[in-house]
Write a protein that holds these residues in place. Structure first.
Motif, PDB file in Angstrom:
ATOM      1  N   ALA B 180      16.373  33.742  -0.106  1.00 28.45           N
ATOM      2  CA  ALA B 180      15.512  34.892   0.198  1.00 28.45           C
ATOM      3  C   ALA B 180      16.200  36.218  -0.084  1.00 28.45           C
ATOM      4  O   ALA B 180      15.536  37.226  -0.328  1.00 28.45           O
ATOM      5  N   GLY B 181      17.542  36.227  -0.081  1.00 29.88           N
ATOM      6  CA  GLY B 181      18.273  37.488  -0.206  1.00 29.88           C
ATOM      7  C   GLY B 181      18.312  38.217   1.118  1.00 29.88           C
ATOM      8  O   GLY B 181      17.643  37.833   2.080  1.00 29.88           O
ATOM      9  N   PRO B 182      19.093  39.298   1.176  1.00 30.72           N
ATOM     10  CA  PRO B 182      19.317  39.941   2.479  1.00 30.72           C
ATOM     11  C   PRO B 182      18.141  40.752   3.007  1.00 30.72           C
ATOM     12  O   PRO B 182      18.083  41.032   4.201  1.00 30.72           O
ATOM     13  N   LYS B 183      17.192  41.133   2.148  1.00 33.23           N
ATOM     14  CA  LYS B 183      16.189  42.112   2.584  1.00 33.23           C
ATOM     15  C   LYS B 183      14.952  41.502   3.224  1.00 33.23           C
ATOM     16  O   LYS B 183      14.299  42.141   4.044  1.00 33.23           O
ATOM     17  N   LYS B 184      14.577  40.298   2.824  1.00 27.44           N
ATOM     18  CA  LYS B 184      13.366  39.697   3.403  1.00 27.44           C
ATOM     19  C   LYS B 184      13.653  39.320   4.859  1.00 27.44           C
ATOM     20  O   LYS B 184      14.733  38.826   5.182  1.00 27.44           O
ATOM     21  N   ARG B 185      12.647  39.495   5.703  1.00 32.12           N
ATOM     22  CA  ARG B 185      12.782  39.084   7.096  1.00 32.12           C
ATOM     23  C   ARG B 185      12.301  37.641   7.180  1.00 32.12           C
ATOM     24  O   ARG B 185      11.196  37.309   6.755  1.00 32.12           O
ATOM     25  N   LEU B 186      13.154  36.766   7.719  1.00 27.89           N
ATOM     26  CA  LEU B 186      12.825  35.339   7.804  1.00 27.89           C
ATOM     27  C   LEU B 186      12.592  34.950   9.257  1.00 27.89           C
ATOM     28  O   LEU B 186      13.460  35.164  10.109  1.00 27.89           O
ATOM     29  N   LEU B 187      11.436  34.359   9.532  1.00 27.87           N
ATOM     30  CA  LEU B 187      11.113  33.926  10.882  1.00 27.87           C
ATOM     31  C   LEU B 187      10.938  32.417  10.926  1.00 27.87           C
ATOM     32  O   LEU B 187      10.204  31.855  10.105  1.00 27.87           O
ATOM     33  N   GLU B 188      11.567  31.768  11.893  1.00 26.83           N
ATOM     34  CA  GLU B 188      11.387  30.326  12.104  1.00 26.83           C
ATOM     35  C   GLU B 188      10.179  30.140  13.011  1.00 26.83           C
ATOM     36  O   GLU B 188      10.087  30.772  14.050  1.00 26.83           O
ATOM     37  N   GLY B 210      22.014  30.330  11.415  1.00 25.89           N
ATOM     38  CA  GLY B 210      22.157  30.163   9.966  1.00 25.89           C
ATOM     39  C   GLY B 210      21.661  31.339   9.142  1.00 25.89           C
ATOM     40  O   GLY B 210      21.796  31.331   7.928  1.00 25.89           O
ATOM     41  N   GLY B 211      21.061  32.337   9.794  1.00 27.37           N
ATOM     42  CA  GLY B 211      20.700  33.528   9.040  1.00 27.37           C
ATOM     43  C   GLY B 211      19.253  33.971   9.137  1.00 27.37           C
ATOM     44  O   GLY B 211      18.863  34.946   8.489  1.00 27.37           O
ATOM     45  N   PHE B 212      18.435  33.268   9.942  1.00 24.79           N
ATOM     46  CA  PHE B 212      17.075  33.757  10.159  1.00 24.79           C
ATOM     47  C   PHE B 212      17.115  34.975  11.085  1.00 24.79           C
ATOM     48  O   PHE B 212      18.071  35.184  11.825  1.00 24.79           O
ATOM     49  N   ASP B 213      16.041  35.772  11.033  1.00 26.45           N
ATOM     50  CA  ASP B 213      16.005  36.983  11.852  1.00 26.45           C
ATOM     51  C   ASP B 213      15.426  36.742  13.235  1.00 26.45           C
ATOM     52  O   ASP B 213      15.596  37.566  14.128  1.00 26.45           O
ATOM     53  N   VAL B 226      17.508  34.370  21.245  1.00 22.26           N
ATOM     54  CA  VAL B 226      17.007  34.518  19.871  1.00 22.26           C
ATOM     55  C   VAL B 226      15.866  35.546  19.872  1.00 22.26           C
ATOM     56  O   VAL B 226      14.970  35.457  20.708  1.00 22.26           O
ATOM     57  N   PRO B 227      15.871  36.536  18.965  1.00 26.44           N
ATOM     58  CA  PRO B 227      14.741  37.488  18.914  1.00 26.44           C
ATOM     59  C   PRO B 227      13.447  36.738  18.621  1.00 26.44           C
ATOM     60  O   PRO B 227      13.416  35.863  17.749  1.00 26.44           O
ATOM     61  N   VAL B 228      12.399  37.060  19.364  1.00 29.09           N
ATOM     62  CA  VAL B 228      11.137  36.339  19.177  1.00 29.09           C
ATOM     63  C   VAL B 228      10.082  37.252  18.568  1.00 29.09           C
ATOM     64  O   VAL B 228      10.106  38.472  18.762  1.00 29.09           O
ATOM     65  N   ALA B 229       9.162  36.651  17.836  1.00 21.83           N
ATOM     66  CA  ALA B 229       8.131  37.409  17.130  1.00 21.83           C
ATOM     67  C   ALA B 229       6.838  36.614  17.093  1.00 21.83           C
ATOM     68  O   ALA B 229       6.855  35.385  17.124  1.00 21.83           O
ATOM     69  N   GLY B 230       5.721  37.329  17.012  1.00 19.62           N
ATOM     70  CA  GLY B 230       4.434  36.662  16.896  1.00 19.62           C
ATOM     71  C   GLY B 230       3.304  37.612  17.235  1.00 19.62           C
ATOM     72  O   GLY B 230       3.503  38.547  18.015  1.00 19.62           O
ATOM     73  N   ASN B 395       7.175  41.037   2.613  1.00 24.30           N
ATOM     74  CA  ASN B 395       8.271  41.574   3.424  1.00 24.30           C
ATOM     75  C   ASN B 395       8.812  40.580   4.443  1.00 24.30           C
ATOM     76  O   ASN B 395       9.999  40.568   4.733  1.00 24.30           O
ATOM     77  N   VAL B 396       7.921  39.791   5.022  1.00 29.17           N
ATOM     78  CA  VAL B 396       8.327  38.883   6.095  1.00 29.17           C
ATOM     79  C   VAL B 396       7.822  37.485   5.745  1.00 29.17           C
ATOM     80  O   VAL B 396       6.677  37.324   5.313  1.00 29.17           O
ATOM     81  N   ILE B 397       8.686  36.491   5.936  1.00 32.52           N
ATOM     82  CA  ILE B 397       8.330  35.128   5.548  1.00 32.52           C
ATOM     83  C   ILE B 397       8.536  34.212   6.749  1.00 32.52           C
ATOM     84  O   ILE B 397       9.641  34.132   7.293  1.00 32.52           O
ATOM     85  N   GLY B 398       7.464  33.569   7.149  1.00 35.30           N
ATOM     86  CA  GLY B 398       7.545  32.620   8.265  1.00 35.30           C
ATOM     87  C   GLY B 398       7.657  31.206   7.722  1.00 35.30           C
ATOM     88  O   GLY B 398       6.869  30.791   6.877  1.00 35.30           O
ATOM     89  N   ILE B 399       8.656  30.469   8.194  1.00 38.86           N
ATOM     90  CA  ILE B 399       8.866  29.094   7.729  1.00 38.86           C
ATOM     91  C   ILE B 399       8.894  28.167   8.932  1.00 38.86           C
ATOM     92  O   ILE B 399       9.606  28.433   9.904  1.00 38.86           O
ATOM     93  N   GLY B 400       8.119  27.102   8.868  1.00 36.93           N
ATOM     94  CA  GLY B 400       8.054  26.154   9.983  1.00 36.93           C
ATOM     95  C   GLY B 400       8.638  24.814   9.593  1.00 36.93           C
ATOM     96  O   GLY B 400       9.855  24.596   9.641  1.00 36.93           O
ATOM     97  N   THR B 401       7.737  23.924   9.147  1.00 35.63           N
ATOM     98  CA  THR B 401       8.113  22.549   8.818  1.00 35.63           C
ATOM     99  C   THR B 401       9.370  22.472   7.956  1.00 35.63           C
ATOM    100  O   THR B 401      10.254  21.663   8.211  1.00 35.63           O
TER     101      THR B 401
END
Lengths: 455, 455
Positions: B180-188, B210-213, B226-230, B395-401
């Protein structure tokens, strides 16, 4: 469909609330495993949205289902219902939970919302479910959850979490059982490969539901009544050099009559005869391995199993096992069998069975020819089919990674969709046709033709 | 390497034992998540074997390592150490645990063995470990565990269970971050796809390492920081028909100065202008969706996000979002952005950004052109690479499975091998060369050349 309603005991008011908290404390597993905050944050933000819109108590219905059968198969097993019921009965936000939510919601959120959260429980929630372990098909609800909109929304993530993996692992286990046939004994031994402690407990519980005979996981035996099995690992064998003298090698006969015998000495005598029969030098079998087998046999004379592949199956593990098994046999004990954890398991099992038969005949020990051969080592569906083929001499099959992690499809992908609010059907009409939902509450029928087959 | 030794407080004797039990009670998570019986039965049978052979207290050393980097990659991250330390500090068999073991061991097992088990703790166990989150490579020990043979054998399964998945998920997250590189925000956001509750908690904790935001998992926020979002799901949107009147549509301006405004009416006025600009009929955008957006905006005026794909992104979700965002803007609030959960995410993001720019210019609302575009929907490494490409408007990418279940390789396959007993090296010499072990305690060195590169 089974209908469940939260027990009155977990009702409203300060007294019953205390009761609910105490119940949770007495059940630390429920408290820790699936707490109310085990949910996605958006459930809490939507809760505030519903509450602000004065819709918190509107009657809503959600359905939990999957869109496609896992593993490219034609069925799934519904599972996890018991965990859901347990979670729903204990569901109550503690002060610390509400405080945490307050810390992540906007600072100007009305205190009355948090009061509402403090009063929540599932006494007004009704769950209809497919019976635990029953067949499930795409689009057919595994759970139908009715209750106040705010609460049933909050339940989405934990219910999905509790049902999805349980159903996936039960389905995976059932597939493996169908491949193995009814006669092979299947053991789940994947705790070390699971997604942490509870992943392991869930895997052991639901692989048993799906048709396995037992598990290596002791906690699953203690907490869930799953039969547990296990004998020894390579580390036990490599820990012995053979220079250690067992402090007391004397073993009484199985019938408890007659004098005690020096098992270690008896094993050495049998080793000579076994090696002569197999055409091996008596120095070839590893003495440390033999010492480990003797130590294990002294501890478990009625349940001796040899793990054969620490050094060399044919030149060490097998003769050492035979020497110990024959020595035990002299005292009236029957060894359980052997385990293989590497190499071509099917072929080795055939060779070993052949040797069991000749040794059995040679030394007139009839039970020895049919002791069980257990195999393990990354067994998947293809290898299982090979091991279960006609004529296979394998009796017990241990599966770890491939049952626990479901590598062919590691998630079932259940969804939880709103189908009605206030009695009116709701539908999602996205441009992705696969993600569209069918509005309104469902009833599942299984239609059988005159010949009993499914229509 | 970090050296850890069990705290003196969890030492021997009845007083400190009580201390240990109390600590476990105060930490129900530790109690429930990884109890001493969360182990394979063969650890307990081997324990009896060692004890009978009078070898229980011999000093032994095990190493925990993996044989190949996961996902066909060139590295792994070591993780789970904190959970291991917590488990070791609380390690103590309770009466119920010992009773359960007695029920599955031979009935003639000596009571003194169970007394020995009751007295066990990890005060004599030393663990050296790679620091949490550091790079790990095949064969290099993540943990080196020294202590009495019986205890360190019992620890095998729980330590493997705690380290393997934590390290796997941290590695998977790090790979996704590198893509993803450093700029995209990654959410689990994979809680619902995890192996039960604790699988989800572990996934959220270690994907952050491991590097998610951040994560959607509220419990990971509460227990692990862990910072939470939703924000909101499709069910929130479909729950509104548009016939509901928000009980109080009045919203104060962001600066808290000036009169309160009817947000719903203001949104309708903006909808006319937006539809005219986009060439849409004003009846096309779904009124239920708009009502849901308004309800959400009233609850979260400073954090309004539109989920666009419930009905139609271009003809409904987007104009409804724009109307609400522009109405909020009039009151001095800046919307957070939009989320897409289906279809071609990259292409839609480009189209939406273009519309944001023209609307921003048309209505002179400069902040609108750069509001964030969040995407989700089964994103894997390949799709992530696409979404992270030069010029992407995501800008922001949510990844689950795909972060939680690690479908490319759902287990790390760590092993825990005996390397010495009583100071003497041990080795497994199986005929499977991959499974042979390297005897003796290891020290890892990282050799750097004159240019700073690894040798």
């Amino acid at each position: 469909m089974t209908s469940l309603r939260g027990r009155g005991g977990v009702g409203r008011g300060p007294e019953s609330r205390r009761g609910g908290e105490m119940a949770a404390e007495q059940d630390p597993e429920a408290l820790a495993a699936a707490r109310p905050l085990l949910t996605d944050l958006y459930q809490a933000t939507m809760a505030l949205g519903y509450w602000r819109a004065r819709r918190a108590r509107e009657q809503a219905e959600f359905e939990l289902f999957f869109r496609g059968c896992p593993f490219g198969g034609a069925f799934a097993l519904a599972a996890g219902l018991r965990d859901c019921v347990r979670f729903l009965r204990a569901f109550r936000l503690r002060d610390a939970d509400v405080q945490f939510l307050a810390s992540v919601l906007p600072p100007d959120t009305e205190p009355a919302f948090f009061e509402h959260l403090r009063g929540l429980d599932c006494s007004d929630v009704t769950v209809r479910a497919l019976p635990e372990g029953s067949l499930a098909f795409p689009g057919v609800p595994l759970l139908q959850v009715c209750g106040p909109l705010l609460v049933v929304q909050l339940l989405e993530t934990p219910l999905l979490c509790l049902v999805s993996y349980a159903s996936l692992i039960a389905t995976n286990a059932a597939r493996l059982r169908l491949i193995a046939g009814p006669k092979k004994r299947l053991l789940e031994m994947g705790l070390r490969r699971a997604q942490g402690p509870d992943g392991g407990l869930t895997a052991s519980t639901y692989s048993y539901l799906g048709g396995f005979d037992g598990s290596s996981n002791v906690l699953a035996g203690q907490l869930r009544g799953v039969p547990v099995a296990g004998t020894l690992a390579h580390s036990f064998i490599t820990s012995f050099l053979g220079t250690e003298v067992p402090p007391n090698p004397m073993l009484a006969p199985a019938a408890s009559q007659g004098p005690r015998v020096d098992l270690a000495a008896c094993v050495e005598a049998w080793l000579d005869r076994v090696c002569a029969h197999l055409g091996l030098g008596v120095q070839e079998p590893h003495r440390g391995e033999r010492a480990a087998f003797v130590a294990y046999a002294l501890a478990f004379p009625r349940a001796f199993q040899g793990l054969l592949d620490t050094y060399s199956v044919q030149r060490s593990g097998l003769p050492n096992f035979l020497a110990v098994a024959l020595a035990l046999g002299e005292l009236g004990y029957q060894a359980v069998g052997v385990r293989l954890d590497s190499g071509d398991l099917l072929q080795q099992a055939q060779e070993i069975r052949k040797i069991f038969r000749t040794i059995s005949a040679q030394f007139q020990v009839p039970w020895l020819e049919s002791v069980s051969i257990t195999v393990s080592n990354n067994i998947n569906e293809e290898e299982l089919a090979r091991l279960a083929q006609e004529g296979s001499e394998v009796n017990v099959i241990g599966i770890g990674t491939n049952v626990v992690t479901c590598p062919r499809q590691p998630s079932l992908g259940c969804v939880y969709k709103l189908v009605s609010v206030g009695g009116q059907p709701r539908m999602k009409l996205t441009e992705d046709p696969e993600k569209q939902t069918l509005p309104g509450s469902k009833a599942a029928f299984r239609l059988l033709g005159a010949d009993g087959g499914a229509v």
